[in-house]
Write a protein that holds these residues in place. Structure first.
Motif, PDB file in Angstrom:
ATOM      1  N   GLU A 106       0.825  -1.218   0.000  1.00  0.00           N
ATOM      2  CA  GLU A 106       0.000   0.000   0.000  1.00  0.00           C
ATOM      3  C   GLU A 106       0.855   1.262   0.000  1.00  0.00           C
ATOM      4  O   GLU A 106       0.450   2.298  -0.530  1.00  0.00           O
ATOM      5  CB  GLU A 106      -0.923   0.017   1.225  1.00  0.00           C
ATOM      6  N   LYS A 107       2.044   1.191   0.597  1.00  0.00           N
ATOM      7  CA  LYS A 107       2.949   2.348   0.663  1.00  0.00           C
ATOM      8  C   LYS A 107       4.050   2.269  -0.398  1.00  0.00           C
ATOM      9  O   LYS A 107       5.058   2.977  -0.311  1.00  0.00           O
ATOM     10  CB  LYS A 107       3.565   2.458   2.058  1.00  0.00           C
ATOM     11  N   ASP A 108       3.864   1.404  -1.394  1.00  0.00           N
ATOM     12  CA  ASP A 108       4.797   1.271  -2.521  1.00  0.00           C
ATOM     13  C   ASP A 108       6.221   0.916  -2.100  1.00  0.00           C
ATOM     14  O   ASP A 108       7.192   1.391  -2.692  1.00  0.00           O
ATOM     15  CB  ASP A 108       4.801   2.543  -3.381  1.00  0.00           C
ATOM     16  N   PHE A 109       6.343   0.077  -1.080  1.00  0.00           N
ATOM     17  CA  PHE A 109       7.664  -0.398  -0.697  1.00  0.00           C
ATOM     18  C   PHE A 109       8.194  -1.332  -1.776  1.00  0.00           C
ATOM     19  O   PHE A 109       7.441  -2.120  -2.349  1.00  0.00           O
ATOM     20  CB  PHE A 109       7.604  -1.161   0.629  1.00  0.00           C
ATOM     21  N   GLU A 110       9.481  -1.232  -2.050  1.00  0.00           N
ATOM     22  CA  GLU A 110      10.145  -2.195  -2.921  1.00  0.00           C
ATOM     23  C   GLU A 110      10.543  -3.375  -2.044  1.00  0.00           C
ATOM     24  O   GLU A 110      11.152  -3.193  -0.990  1.00  0.00           O
ATOM     25  CB  GLU A 110      11.384  -1.573  -3.553  1.00  0.00           C
ATOM     26  N   VAL A 111      10.185  -4.571  -2.486  1.00  0.00           N
ATOM     27  CA  VAL A 111      10.451  -5.774  -1.703  1.00  0.00           C
ATOM     28  C   VAL A 111      11.512  -6.598  -2.421  1.00  0.00           C
ATOM     29  O   VAL A 111      11.424  -6.835  -3.620  1.00  0.00           O
ATOM     30  CB  VAL A 111       9.163  -6.605  -1.511  1.00  0.00           C
ATOM     31  N   HIS A 112      12.513  -7.003  -1.663  1.00  0.00           N
ATOM     32  CA  HIS A 112      13.591  -7.837  -2.184  1.00  0.00           C
ATOM     33  C   HIS A 112      13.677  -9.077  -1.298  1.00  0.00           C
ATOM     34  O   HIS A 112      13.543  -8.977  -0.075  1.00  0.00           O
ATOM     35  CB  HIS A 112      14.916  -7.076  -2.164  1.00  0.00           C
ATOM     36  N   PHE A 113      13.927 -10.237  -1.905  1.00  0.00           N
ATOM     37  CA  PHE A 113      14.020 -11.466  -1.127  1.00  0.00           C
ATOM     38  C   PHE A 113      14.900 -12.463  -1.870  1.00  0.00           C
ATOM     39  O   PHE A 113      15.126 -12.336  -3.070  1.00  0.00           O
ATOM     40  CB  PHE A 113      12.625 -12.065  -0.875  1.00  0.00           C
ATOM     41  N   LEU A 166      13.777  -8.019   2.543  1.00  0.00           N
ATOM     42  CA  LEU A 166      14.026  -6.593   2.764  1.00  0.00           C
ATOM     43  C   LEU A 166      12.940  -5.811   2.036  1.00  0.00           C
ATOM     44  O   LEU A 166      12.567  -6.164   0.922  1.00  0.00           O
ATOM     45  CB  LEU A 166      15.376  -6.168   2.188  1.00  0.00           C
ATOM     46  N   ALA A 167      12.455  -4.742   2.644  1.00  0.00           N
ATOM     47  CA  ALA A 167      11.464  -3.892   1.987  1.00  0.00           C
ATOM     48  C   ALA A 167      11.648  -2.456   2.477  1.00  0.00           C
ATOM     49  O   ALA A 167      11.881  -2.226   3.656  1.00  0.00           O
ATOM     50  CB  ALA A 167      10.051  -4.379   2.278  1.00  0.00           C
ATOM     51  N   PHE A 168      11.557  -1.514   1.550  1.00  0.00           N
ATOM     52  CA  PHE A 168      11.717  -0.109   1.880  1.00  0.00           C
ATOM     53  C   PHE A 168      11.188   0.714   0.722  1.00  0.00           C
ATOM     54  O   PHE A 168      10.916   0.197  -0.360  1.00  0.00           O
ATOM     55  CB  PHE A 168      13.190   0.238   2.145  1.00  0.00           C
ATOM     56  N   SER A 169      11.063   2.003   0.942  1.00  0.00           N
ATOM     57  CA  SER A 169      10.590   2.925  -0.088  1.00  0.00           C
ATOM     58  C   SER A 169      11.741   3.784  -0.568  1.00  0.00           C
ATOM     59  O   SER A 169      12.428   4.408   0.243  1.00  0.00           O
ATOM     60  CB  SER A 169       9.474   3.818   0.462  1.00  0.00           C
ATOM     61  N   MET A 170      11.936   3.844  -1.872  1.00  0.00           N
ATOM     62  CA  MET A 170      12.973   4.698  -2.448  1.00  0.00           C
ATOM     63  C   MET A 170      12.568   6.173  -2.428  1.00  0.00           C
ATOM     64  O   MET A 170      13.398   7.042  -2.651  1.00  0.00           O
ATOM     65  CB  MET A 170      13.293   4.260  -3.878  1.00  0.00           C
ATOM     66  N   ILE A 171      11.279   6.449  -2.173  1.00  0.00           N
ATOM     67  CA  ILE A 171      10.817   7.846  -2.133  1.00  0.00           C
ATOM     68  C   ILE A 171      10.407   8.265  -0.717  1.00  0.00           C
ATOM     69  O   ILE A 171       9.636   9.192  -0.540  1.00  0.00           O
ATOM     70  CB  ILE A 171       9.674   8.079  -3.145  1.00  0.00           C
ATOM     71  N   ALA A 172      10.935   7.553   0.261  1.00  0.00           N
ATOM     72  CA  ALA A 172      10.779   7.880   1.685  1.00  0.00           C
ATOM     73  C   ALA A 172       9.352   7.727   2.211  1.00  0.00           C
ATOM     74  O   ALA A 172       8.987   8.366   3.193  1.00  0.00           O
ATOM     75  CB  ALA A 172      11.314   9.276   1.985  1.00  0.00           C
ATOM     76  N   ASN A 173       8.540   6.864   1.588  1.00  0.00           N
ATOM     77  CA  ASN A 173       7.240   6.530   2.185  1.00  0.00           C
ATOM     78  C   ASN A 173       7.484   5.726   3.453  1.00  0.00           C
ATOM     79  O   ASN A 173       8.488   5.020   3.573  1.00  0.00           O
ATOM     80  CB  ASN A 173       6.396   5.680   1.229  1.00  0.00           C
ATOM     81  N   THR A 174       6.559   5.831   4.387  1.00  0.00           N
ATOM     82  CA  THR A 174       6.610   5.024   5.597  1.00  0.00           C
ATOM     83  C   THR A 174       5.243   4.380   5.827  1.00  0.00           C
ATOM     84  O   THR A 174       4.230   4.870   5.335  1.00  0.00           O
ATOM     85  CB  THR A 174       6.981   5.867   6.837  1.00  0.00           C
ATOM     86  N   ILE A 175       5.252   3.300   6.577  1.00  0.00           N
ATOM     87  CA  ILE A 175       4.010   2.628   6.954  1.00  0.00           C
ATOM     88  C   ILE A 175       3.506   3.305   8.225  1.00  0.00           C
ATOM     89  O   ILE A 175       4.229   3.390   9.225  1.00  0.00           O
ATOM     90  CB  ILE A 175       4.249   1.127   7.169  1.00  0.00           C
ATOM     91  N   ASP A 176       2.283   3.815   8.159  1.00  0.00           N
ATOM     92  CA  ASP A 176       1.701   4.557   9.277  1.00  0.00           C
ATOM     93  C   ASP A 176       1.598   3.699  10.530  1.00  0.00           C
ATOM     94  O   ASP A 176       1.482   2.472  10.452  1.00  0.00           O
ATOM     95  CB  ASP A 176       0.301   5.052   8.911  1.00  0.00           C
ATOM     96  N   PRO A 177       1.600   4.333  11.701  1.00  0.00           N
ATOM     97  CA  PRO A 177       1.365   3.574  12.935  1.00  0.00           C
ATOM     98  C   PRO A 177       0.033   2.821  12.871  1.00  0.00           C
ATOM     99  O   PRO A 177      -0.921   3.278  12.241  1.00  0.00           O
ATOM    100  CB  PRO A 177       1.337   4.657  14.015  1.00  0.00           C
ATOM    101  N   SER A 178      -0.004   1.682  13.515  1.00  0.00           N
ATOM    102  CA  SER A 178      -1.203   0.836  13.531  1.00  0.00           C
ATOM    103  C   SER A 178      -2.342   1.551  14.238  1.00  0.00           C
ATOM    104  O   SER A 178      -2.140   2.201  15.269  1.00  0.00           O
ATOM    105  CB  SER A 178      -0.924  -0.474  14.258  1.00  0.00           C
ATOM    106  N   ILE A 179      -3.531   1.392  13.696  1.00  0.00           N
ATOM    107  CA  ILE A 179      -4.731   1.952  14.318  1.00  0.00           C
ATOM    108  C   ILE A 179      -5.347   0.932  15.266  1.00  0.00           C
ATOM    109  O   ILE A 179      -5.707   1.243  16.391  1.00  0.00           O
ATOM    110  CB  ILE A 179      -5.743   2.397  13.248  1.00  0.00           C
TER     111      ILE A 179
END
Length: 109
Positions: free
Chosen positions: A58-65, A72-85
């Protein structure tokens, strides 16, 4: 101050004789998640086929395995996964699916 994140397996569903989907959850009530790194242990139990979905997609993380379970997963454009509701109650894990891992069972003796 660093706050802990609860990470675990929500479910493992068999989809064929040798293939399974593992749903991994992360409950992070305080801070956003900027990256993901973990390894499935033992490394000879499953062969990782694909990693997809969940809050990381949902946050467009690039996933590598790799096939032995390093993910490994992260965003190249500095998106983050919001805190859990949802952090408690019967839907706390399935409401916080981080990603899904499609694996093939290694036929261990």
């Amino acid at each position: 101050m660093l706050h802990k994140v609860e990470v675990g397996i929500d479910s493992i569903v068999q989809i064929s004789d040798e293939e399974y989907i593992m749903s991994i959850y992360a409950i992070n009530p305080y801070n956003p998640i900027a990256g993901i790194q973990f390894k499935i242990q033992p490394s000879d139990l499953f062969h990782v086929i694909d990693v997809y979905g969940g809050r990381s997609q949902e946050k467009d993380f690039e996933v590598h395995f790799n096939k032995t379970g390093t993910i490994l997963a992260f965003s190249m454009i500095a998106n983050t996964i919001d805190p859990s509701i949802i952090v408690s109650g019967p839907t706390r894990t399935d409401s916080n699916i981080l990603l899904k891992i499609k694996v093939k069972s290694n036929q261990l003796d």
